[in-house]
Design a protein around this motif. Structure first.
Motif, short mmCIF file in Angstrom:
data_model
loop_
_atom_site.label_atom_id
_atom_site.label_comp_id
_atom_site.label_asym_id
_atom_site.label_seq_id
_atom_site.Cartn_x
_atom_site.Cartn_y
_atom_site.Cartn_z
N ALA A 48 1.14 -1.30 0.36
CA ALA A 48 -0.04 0.16 -0.19
C ALA A 48 0.85 0.83 -0.16
N LEU A 49 2.14 1.67 0.91
CA LEU A 49 2.68 2.51 0.82
C LEU A 49 3.75 2.52 -0.51
N ALA A 50 3.89 1.65 -1.37
CA ALA A 50 4.89 1.54 -2.51
C ALA A 50 3.71 2.43 -3.60
N HIS A 51 2.63 1.12 -3.70
CA HIS A 51 2.29 1.93 -4.75
C HIS A 51 1.21 3.35 -4.11
N LEU A 78 2.91 6.00 -2.98
CA LEU A 78 3.89 6.57 -3.46
C LEU A 78 4.63 6.72 -4.96
N GLY A 79 3.49 5.78 -5.98
CA GLY A 79 3.59 5.53 -6.67
C GLY A 79 5.02 4.84 -7.48
N ASN A 123 7.03 -8.30 18.09
CA ASN A 123 5.66 -8.93 17.16
C ASN A 123 5.18 -7.88 16.95
N ASN A 124 5.49 -6.38 16.90
CA ASN A 124 4.94 -5.57 15.94
C ASN A 124 6.06 -5.03 15.02
N ARG A 125 5.46 -5.10 13.50
CA ARG A 125 6.31 -4.27 12.85
C ARG A 125 6.28 -2.56 12.84
N VAL A 126 7.31 -2.41 12.96
CA VAL A 126 7.65 -0.94 12.67
C VAL A 126 8.36 -0.39 11.43
N PHE A 127 7.46 0.34 10.87
CA PHE A 127 8.79 1.16 9.30
C PHE A 127 9.17 1.92 9.99
N LEU A 128 10.21 1.99 9.48
CA LEU A 128 11.62 3.11 8.63
C LEU A 128 11.82 3.60 8.19
N GLU A 129 11.30 3.28 6.51
CA GLU A 129 12.25 3.97 5.57
C GLU A 129 12.24 3.26 4.27
N VAL A 130 11.29 3.78 2.46
CA VAL A 130 11.43 4.05 1.71
C VAL A 130 12.53 3.96 1.06
N ASN A 131 12.81 3.41 0.13
CA ASN A 131 13.72 3.69 -0.94
C ASN A 131 13.51 2.98 -2.31
N PRO A 132 13.28 4.23 -3.52
CA PRO A 132 12.80 3.74 -5.07
C PRO A 132 13.88 2.68 -5.69
N GLN A 133 15.47 3.32 -5.22
CA GLN A 133 16.35 2.19 -5.43
C GLN A 133 17.01 1.60 -4.44
#
Length: 127
Positions: free
Chosen positions: A73-76, A78-79, A92-102
């Motif tokens: 959902a995050l990737a979508h 952000l296009g 047991n919980n997931r914690v988001f840090l960062e997204v890199n397009p490359q």
């Protein structure tokens, strides 16, 4: 400490509270597909896994990594048709840090066998 704050006053900076995690997760998303790798942490590990495992040898392909719809959902949103995301597992919980397009993924165990077919499938579906 307060004397270190002066070092970051002239450039944009994002600071966060340090948290101890049970595992590091690196996800690769391509279109609607996801592959995940997990690196379990030890109590003696530094905050950044790259300090003791710069090649990422401790990451292993997670065959049963559960539902990662938030990553897609995050990737979508952000296009991004391709992304490399870093997450933590804390109690047991997931914690988001960062997204890199490359972001980097070739160092991950079995990545070429996992990611390359996802890319090929995605490219052929777009024709």
């Amino acid at each position: 400490t307060s004397d270190l704050v002066e070092l970051v006053t002239v450039l944009p900076v994002l600071l966060q509270r340090a948290v101890r995690a049970d595992a590091d997760i690196r996800l690769v998303t391509v279109g609607d597909s996801v592959s995940a790798w997990r690196r379990n942490r030890r109590a003696s590990d530094p905050w950044d896994w790259r300090a003791i495992d710069p090649a990422g040898h401790d990451f292993h392909l997670a065959k049963d990594f559960g539902n990662w719809r938030p990553a897609l959902a995050l990737a979508h949103a952000l296009g991004l048709t391709f992304s490399v995301q870093d997450w933590l597992v804390i109690e047991n919980n997931r914690v988001f840090l960062e997204v890199n397009p490359q972001g980097q993924w070739l160092f991950l165990e079995g990545a070429t066998e996992s990611v390359a077919p996802m890319m090929a499938k995605h490219l052929f579906q777009r024709e």
